[in-house]
Design an enzyme around this catalytic site. Sequence first.
Site, short mmCIF file in Angstrom:
data_model
loop_
_atom_site.label_atom_id
_atom_site.label_comp_id
_atom_site.label_asym_id
_atom_site.label_seq_id
_atom_site.Cartn_x
_atom_site.Cartn_y
_atom_site.Cartn_z
N HIS A 1 -3.38 -21.80 26.31
CA HIS A 1 -1.96 -22.16 26.27
C HIS A 1 -1.20 -21.86 24.99
O HIS A 1 0.01 -21.77 25.02
CB HIS A 1 -1.77 -23.65 26.62
CG HIS A 1 -2.39 -24.60 25.65
ND1 HIS A 1 -3.62 -25.18 25.86
CD2 HIS A 1 -1.96 -25.09 24.48
CE1 HIS A 1 -3.90 -26.00 24.87
NE2 HIS A 1 -2.91 -25.96 24.01
N ARG B 1 -7.90 -31.17 32.71
CA ARG B 1 -7.04 -32.00 31.87
C ARG B 1 -5.78 -32.38 32.64
O ARG B 1 -5.16 -31.53 33.29
CB ARG B 1 -6.67 -31.30 30.58
CG ARG B 1 -5.84 -32.21 29.65
CD ARG B 1 -5.70 -31.65 28.25
NE ARG B 1 -4.70 -30.63 28.14
CZ ARG B 1 -3.76 -30.60 27.18
NH1 ARG B 1 -3.71 -31.54 26.26
NH2 ARG B 1 -2.91 -29.61 27.11
N GLU C 1 -3.42 -38.53 20.71
CA GLU C 1 -2.63 -37.44 20.15
C GLU C 1 -1.61 -37.86 19.10
O GLU C 1 -1.42 -37.15 18.12
CB GLU C 1 -1.90 -36.71 21.30
CG GLU C 1 -2.85 -36.12 22.32
CD GLU C 1 -2.14 -35.46 23.48
OE1 GLU C 1 -1.63 -34.34 23.32
OE2 GLU C 1 -2.08 -36.09 24.56
N ASP D 1 -0.21 -32.55 18.27
CA ASP D 1 0.86 -33.51 18.49
C ASP D 1 0.92 -34.57 17.39
O ASP D 1 1.99 -35.08 17.08
CB ASP D 1 0.69 -34.16 19.86
CG ASP D 1 1.15 -33.23 20.98
OD1 ASP D 1 2.35 -33.02 21.13
OD2 ASP D 1 0.27 -32.69 21.68
N ARG E 1 -8.24 -28.58 18.02
CA ARG E 1 -7.56 -27.82 16.96
C ARG E 1 -6.80 -26.63 17.54
O ARG E 1 -7.28 -25.98 18.47
CB ARG E 1 -8.57 -27.32 15.93
CG ARG E 1 -9.26 -28.41 15.14
CD ARG E 1 -10.21 -27.83 14.10
NE ARG E 1 -10.88 -28.85 13.31
CZ ARG E 1 -10.37 -29.39 12.21
NH1 ARG E 1 -9.18 -28.99 11.78
NH2 ARG E 1 -11.03 -30.31 11.54
N ARG F 1 6.59 -29.07 23.06
CA ARG F 1 5.17 -28.94 22.76
C ARG F 1 4.98 -28.49 21.31
O ARG F 1 5.83 -27.83 20.73
CB ARG F 1 4.52 -27.94 23.71
CG ARG F 1 4.44 -28.46 25.14
CD ARG F 1 3.59 -27.56 25.99
NE ARG F 1 3.50 -28.06 27.35
CZ ARG F 1 2.64 -28.99 27.76
NH1 ARG F 1 1.82 -29.53 26.88
NH2 ARG F 1 2.63 -29.39 29.00
#
Length: 991
Positions: free
Chosen positions: A213, A504, A615, A656, A694, A825
């Site tokens: 991603h 996920r 996060e 995050d 990471r 994001r």
Amino acid sequence: MADGLADRMTKMGVFGSDTGKSPVMSAQEEERTRFDPLKDDVTVIRGLFLDGLRKGTQEITGLKEHAGNFQEAEYETRDLDFNKESRMFDGINDVSENSKAIIVKASEYADKPTPEAFDEVVRAVGRSSLAEVKLTARIFSEFLAQVSIAESHHRYRRWSMYKRGESEILHFSDGQNHQADDCFKTLIDKGFSPAKIYESLCEQRLELVFTAHPTQATRRSILHKQKELDQLLETRDNQASMLTPLMKERLFMRMQQTLIAIWKTNPVRSFKPTPEDEARYGISVVEETLWRAVPEHYRIIDESLRKVGQPPLPVESTLITLGSWMGGDRDGNPFVTHALTKKIVALCTMRACKLYHADVESLLWKLSLHGKATAEVDEWLKSHPVDDSEIVVTDNGQQQTPHWDFYRSEQTLEEPYRQVLVKVRSMLERTIMRNEEMSIGNAPPSFIGDNMYFKSADELLEPLMLIYKSMKATGDGFVAEGPLKDLIRRTKCFGLTLMRLDVRQESDRHTEVMDALTQHLGIGNFSDWDEAKRIEWLTQELINPRPLVRQGTLRCSSDVQEVLDTFRVISETGDEPFGAYIISMTRSASDVLAVHLLQKEAGCARHLRVAPLFETKDDLIAAPATVKVLYENVWYRQHFGLVGPSHQEVMLGYSDSAKDAGRFSSVWELYKAQEALVRLSKEHNIKINLFHGRGGSVGRGGGPQYLAILSQPEGSINGSLRVTVQGEVIENYFGTARAAEVTFERYTTAILHSTLVPPPKEGAPLRDTMQRLSEACCARYRDMVYNTPNFVDYFRAATPEAELKLLNIGSRPSKRKAGGIETLRAIPWVFSWTQSRLHLPVWCGVGSALQGEIDKGNLEVLKAMYNTWPFFQSTIELVESVLAKVDFNVAKLYEKLLVPPELLPIGAMIWQELEMTINAVKAVTGRNELLGNNPVIKRMYDFRRPMVDPLNILQVRLLSEMRSMEAPSKEQLDAFAACVQGIANGMGWTG
């Protein structure tokens, strides 16, 4: 212990030459070797590239002038003056005077980086047409890609030179312990026996989890050609003294052909990649590089063990395994569905079995040993007879069965290993056929019965291990140590699916399912209950063997049904192809129990391990308390080893947390959370494995992996590490087999060293100072980013954040939901600031925090922290490395041409914070310039800057024009994409 053992081994030559001086080179020779070969590679590549463009122009001109009588041009390259060719743009079609002026002015600016020289580049860009901007951006982008290839090759060249004893220094700021020989010597110096090193390695585990991603900006079609170029550079190095003039000519011609093929390939995707495209990319990395690199890594470690008197690692040891999120990560990505996940599992199985099939075919020719095998081999053959589908009936009615490479009526019974491998090959073929159909959404062929294909890696491993043990027992062990052992180690690493797929999903999606279930049962809304009531109900239902609802009776939304269908796929497929179930934005213990209940409802015989992902800063602080509730839950405590795995996994989010609270606060809360989770697990006698999420860039937890591992708190590694490898980092670390071998060795030695020699426990004064730095950094970061009016407007004006969404880079939307920075994001947040060369997410708030301590008279405390605490040292040095990439002239140009006047006070605040951060970091490190302790990296940055700066100037011009129009043209988007790719190459990451 091993007092003096290292000294004795050194004198014996176990660790190579130790004469007190460089075995081959003087300091001046060492300095030349460090950089000159890289410059030579870049010069050769660029010279061949420009010469190839010139030849193409000559060919087109010749065709036009002579039509049918045109004679093929002379393509000789062996006598090229590469220094001259690499600077000559004359005679190249479409390279106008304006384009040449930009290139020349950029070179002059690099030699003399003054504001006046920078303005000359800006003016040259301003005089160019859109077509010239597009072409010039593409040229600079290609130059940077070529530099990246040459740098990758040069790193391995230096690595190999050191191993051969030709170079004494690898120039690592954290010491020369990345290679196994050096690591073992250091550990023996510290008192660890070789037997202890061997024992620790036998228990060591590394799982690398590939994720797609974070936007891989370069197309696979181009990446493949870049790998070919790297291989040609390797050939040029390794065979230089053996090349005849013709061979040299052919080598340069192949390099030139590859370079021009890259140039002629459209670098811009015509459509966004799908999650399936991303999964296929991950598979290709295994096929093209890791398949070869994994057994080679084991040989490297075995050789280092041999040097210290230890045996090879056991054949069944598992130093490395692979995981993947490609096709399983549905958090915020509506394109990842249960049907896609099922297809990806089948696709991975098919491609894995094709690789195993090729290896088995090869072994059939190698293992022609005749004679008696062990009884276990005979028993396996009896339990796996030839089935009807393997029998071919000839025209005359004769029955034939598979032979080594054809069908025949007789089998050579005195070659038992071949008999086993023929059956293994046959079962692999059936496994391939079955999964090939499933990978395109079809049902598996009905004629393939359950006993005709492999359903698990253990089933494949069993006959291979029987052959291996039989050969050992019958005096043929030496032969077994070759390709057969490689195949066994591959099977242990890659399993039956190459990579175990994580699933996920965001916690809120599970809560929606719980709401649908409780509403159906008439007991209210799950989301309205407090945490105690949620846990009480979930625990009761997990203990209760009956299902919650009868199949087919639940009426729910399509979103809820999709979550339920995902669990159904997990149940039907089994746990073999899957890794962990990751819960994004985990806030409570009920989030974890809910996923276990959904697995129970789906009928999962074995539950996937459920890893809560913490996060944000607040979630990291609450993580130990959340996990403690789970450990003390009656059902959860008993599920370990029964319906679920025997250990707890917790995932820590670096991206995050940094976007939420700033650099210092993020890394400190992560550090404390790890300490607390390790301590809590010891108290409850539960093994814990920490999963490090990471990113590629420093702003998302990236950076040198060796330094990162050594700076983890005591007990957090403990022989095992699970970590994500994201986006373009996959290509950087594993793009070639050689790069993968280096990466594997670094991970292995870092885990070993961290396990046996964890960092010393820091004292309370250092921790108190770090806590104050964390709080001050977080306060300043949030004040600037979240509380400054119109900061979002400044961010979107001063960076290409909005325009990046128009490119076909990643499959996932840039936001989870509508909103400001809090919903954006971490990837596009870091990506955008990286493109503008300001890198704000990495350093924002750091300067204020450090300066606050300095103003209190604590500079010496900060220096002591930097010099004695690996965690703080790595934190400062990573910030320092990014500050060295910040370019004031470029970032201010973005502001000058793109930011409305009313937002400029925000810019002034940013520049003040940046200047404060640079000065404070210099004060803490005691160096007068950034990267003063790492001249190699600094020189690499300086080497790239003349190619990156013009791309930024071109991008600013394009952004200014695109924003003045209702919609950008295709030509503008193509030129913009070339700038984005080039800057990403120059910075080393996208986001």
